[in-house]
Design a protein around this motif. Structure first.
Motif, PDB file in Angstrom:
ATOM      1  N   PHE A 112      -9.246  -0.523  -6.613  1.00 58.78           N
ATOM      2  CA  PHE A 112      -8.789  -1.379  -5.503  1.00 58.78           C
ATOM      3  C   PHE A 112      -9.228  -2.829  -5.694  1.00 58.78           C
ATOM      4  O   PHE A 112     -10.178  -3.120  -6.429  1.00 58.78           O
ATOM      5  CB  PHE A 112      -9.395  -0.908  -4.179  1.00 58.78           C
ATOM      6  N   GLU A 142      -2.855   3.065  -7.635  1.00 59.13           N
ATOM      7  CA  GLU A 142      -3.242   1.970  -6.741  1.00 59.13           C
ATOM      8  C   GLU A 142      -4.302   1.135  -7.432  1.00 59.13           C
ATOM      9  O   GLU A 142      -5.459   1.535  -7.590  1.00 59.13           O
ATOM     10  CB  GLU A 142      -3.744   2.345  -5.334  1.00 59.13           C
ATOM     11  N   HIS A 147       0.762  -0.311  -5.715  1.00 60.20           N
ATOM     12  CA  HIS A 147       0.659   1.152  -5.591  1.00 60.20           C
ATOM     13  C   HIS A 147       2.051   1.744  -5.813  1.00 60.20           C
ATOM     14  O   HIS A 147       2.696   2.239  -4.902  1.00 60.20           O
ATOM     15  CB  HIS A 147       0.112   1.511  -4.208  1.00 60.20           C
ATOM     16  N   LEU A 180      -8.382  -4.130   4.428  1.00 63.33           N
ATOM     17  CA  LEU A 180      -7.702  -3.280   3.448  1.00 63.33           C
ATOM     18  C   LEU A 180      -6.925  -4.140   2.452  1.00 63.33           C
ATOM     19  O   LEU A 180      -6.512  -5.261   2.764  1.00 63.33           O
ATOM     20  CB  LEU A 180      -6.750  -2.315   4.157  1.00 63.33           C
ATOM     21  N   PRO A 181      -6.668  -3.586   1.270  1.00 58.25           N
ATOM     22  CA  PRO A 181      -5.921  -4.324   0.253  1.00 58.25           C
ATOM     23  C   PRO A 181      -4.454  -4.544   0.634  1.00 58.25           C
ATOM     24  O   PRO A 181      -3.952  -3.947   1.589  1.00 58.25           O
ATOM     25  CB  PRO A 181      -5.993  -3.410  -0.974  1.00 58.25           C
ATOM     26  N   VAL A 184      -0.384  -1.627  -1.070  1.00 56.44           N
ATOM     27  CA  VAL A 184       0.689  -0.776  -0.535  1.00 56.44           C
ATOM     28  C   VAL A 184       1.863  -1.622  -0.022  1.00 56.44           C
ATOM     29  O   VAL A 184       3.008  -1.401  -0.433  1.00 56.44           O
ATOM     30  CB  VAL A 184       0.150   0.209   0.520  1.00 56.44           C
ATOM     31  N   LYS A 237       1.644  -0.373   8.168  1.00 58.93           N
ATOM     32  CA  LYS A 237       0.511  -0.510   7.236  1.00 58.93           C
ATOM     33  C   LYS A 237      -0.332  -1.691   7.660  1.00 58.93           C
ATOM     34  O   LYS A 237       0.194  -2.726   8.038  1.00 58.93           O
ATOM     35  CB  LYS A 237       1.017  -0.741   5.797  1.00 58.93           C
ATOM     36  N   CYS A 278       1.690   5.571   4.502  1.00 58.63           N
ATOM     37  CA  CYS A 278       1.259   6.171   3.232  1.00 58.63           C
ATOM     38  C   CYS A 278       0.104   7.150   3.398  1.00 58.63           C
ATOM     39  O   CYS A 278      -0.116   8.000   2.551  1.00 58.63           O
ATOM     40  CB  CYS A 278       0.880   5.082   2.248  1.00 58.63           C
ATOM     41  N   LEU A 279      -0.657   7.024   4.508  1.00 60.48           N
ATOM     42  CA  LEU A 279      -1.881   7.796   4.755  1.00 60.48           C
ATOM     43  C   LEU A 279      -2.942   7.436   3.707  1.00 60.48           C
ATOM     44  O   LEU A 279      -2.578   7.136   2.591  1.00 60.48           O
ATOM     45  CB  LEU A 279      -1.630   9.313   4.768  1.00 60.48           C
ATOM     46  N   PRO A 280      -4.227   7.455   4.010  1.00 57.91           N
ATOM     47  CA  PRO A 280      -4.815   7.859   5.279  1.00 57.91           C
ATOM     48  C   PRO A 280      -4.565   6.820   6.370  1.00 57.91           C
ATOM     49  O   PRO A 280      -4.500   5.629   6.082  1.00 57.91           O
ATOM     50  CB  PRO A 280      -6.314   7.940   4.960  1.00 57.91           C
TER      51      PRO A 280
HETATM   52  C1  AN0 Z   1      -6.212   2.164   1.052  1.00 56.02           C
HETATM   53  C2  AN0 Z   1      -5.368   0.910   1.190  1.00 56.02           C
HETATM   54  O1  AN0 Z   1      -5.091   0.483   2.300  1.00 56.02           O
HETATM   55  O2  AN0 Z   1      -4.969   0.347   0.159  1.00 56.02           O
HETATM   56  C3  AN0 Z   1      -5.429   3.263   0.364  1.00 56.02           C
HETATM   57  C4  AN0 Z   1      -4.090   3.578   0.909  1.00 56.02           C
HETATM   58  C5  AN0 Z   1      -3.301   4.503   0.053  1.00 56.02           C
HETATM   59  N1  AN0 Z   1      -6.626   2.634   2.346  1.00 56.02           N
HETATM   60  C6  AN0 Z   1      -7.895   2.673   2.718  1.00 56.02           C
HETATM   61  O3  AN0 Z   1      -8.773   2.228   2.008  1.00 56.02           O
HETATM   62  C7  AN0 Z   1      -8.201   3.266   4.059  1.00 56.02           C
END
Ligand code: AN0
Ligand code: CP
Length: 321
Positions: A112, A142, A147, A180-181, A184, A237, A278-280
């Motif tokens: 990441f 990712e 991703h 968060l990155p 996505v 997202k 995409c979860l989580p």
């Molecule tokens: C990551 C993100 O947002 O990139 C992975 C998502 C697939 N999510 C977290 O770190 C919660």
């Protein structure tokens, strides 16, 4: 296919989607391809879906699989050149990568963004070192800015669930308690813009503009309600500030506005839209319980398609060995 990072690596998307459907009907059709071939998955960060679906896809293709969680049992790795290694890091990535390459035929990397230095993250420094020094084909599971396995699975899912020829697909920012990155949303935008029949709208608060290399040509709508009107798919997202408008904000949380959380009122503005993520996902920050549990939520079949997108990618990479 020698690497899988951007949408162009897959070539014609219609062909790739047809291949995905073929594999979905008959998942073990290509199990001879991976005989005596080894996939190595390297995780610098946590995962549930990517880890399980990639291993399953590799097993469907008859491959052997090795998984390394770098932060759980391996030596702590230095990633910078020129550092006097008298701290807690025992090994340099520049030795570790070619060693990993000795034991496998294909490498998947999850690494990441650090969200501290935009130039370092957007240069994809770690991924590029794997490409340069492993001597093996590399795919992104990712990385700092992309991703693609997720975006390909998302496209497969939209193809399966669309009820009109050219669906309106809305990528919406939503609030989150941790930075968060942008990987996505970057890949999702890139893939939707490349898709043959998708009308993409991106909505987010001011200052959250994604890097134009991924969004060029997309419609940006700052009013979330206007964006949602008539949508066939809502793709929620969170991402931290991409630092495009103000470089000093890179990787920071500059908006905590809970009115962006996707709830039933938001979904009522859509054209009976399907909900995707995409979860989580953190419930009641990104999306309410009601929406994610509703019949219009397709987050589980979306996750199931991760096995399919990865099967197409690994099949193509095995064919090119
Ligand atoms: C990551 C993100 O947002 O990139 C992975 C998502 C697939 N999510 C977290 O770190 C919660
Ligand atoms: N969507 C996704 O990549 O999930 P994981 O982080 O659990 O792999």
């Amino acid at each position: 296919m020698k690497s899988f990072i951007n949408v162009e690596d897959l070539g014609d998307l219609k062909q790739a989607l047809a291949e995905a459907q073929e594999i979905k009907q008959e998942r073990y059709k290509y199990q001879h391809l991976g005989k005596n071939k080894t996939l190595m998955m390297i995780f610098f960060n946590n995962s549930l879906r990517t880890r399980l679906s990639t291993q399953k896809a590799a097993m469907n293709l008859g491959m052997n699989v090795i998984v390394l969680d770098v932060n759980a049992g391996a030596w702590k790795l230095e990633t910078e050149r020129g550092v006097i290694m008298n701290g807690d890091k025992s090994e340099h990535l520049l030795e570790a990568i070619p060693v990993m390459g000795c034991y496998c035929d294909i490498i998947g990397v999850r690494s990441f963004a650090g969200l501290k230095d935009r130039d370092y993250d957007y240069a994809e420094t770690v991924l590029k070192q794997f490409i340069q020094y492993s001597g093996k084909p590399v795919f992104a599971m990712e990385t700092a800015t992309v991703h693609p396995l997720q975006a390909f699975a998302d496209l497969i899912t939209i193809e399966e669930y669309k009820t009109v020829q050219r669906p309106k697909v809305v990528l919406t920012w939503a609030p989150h308690c941790r930075a968060l990155p942008q990987a996505v949303p970057n890949s999702f935008a890139q893939w939707m813009l490349a898709a043959p029949n998708v009308d993409l709208v991106i909505t987010h608060p001011h200052g959250y503009e994604l890097d134009p290399q991924f969004t060029r040509g997309a419609r940006i709508e700052y009013d979330q309600k206007t964006a949602f009107e008539g949508a066939d798919f809502i793709y929620a997202k969170n991402w931290s500030n991409p630092g495009v408008t103000n470089p000093a904000d890179y990787g920071k949380i500059t908006c905590e506005d809970m009115s962006w959380t996707v709830d039933t009122e938001h979904m009522s503005w859509t054209n009976n839209g399907k909900f995707m993520h995409c979860l989580p996902v953190r419930r009641n920050l990104i999306v309410t319980d009601d929406v994610i549990e509703s019949p219009n939520s397709i987050v589980i079949p979306e996750a199931a398609n991760r096995e399919i997108s990865c099967s197409v990618v690994l099949k193509r990479m095995l064919e090119a060995l």
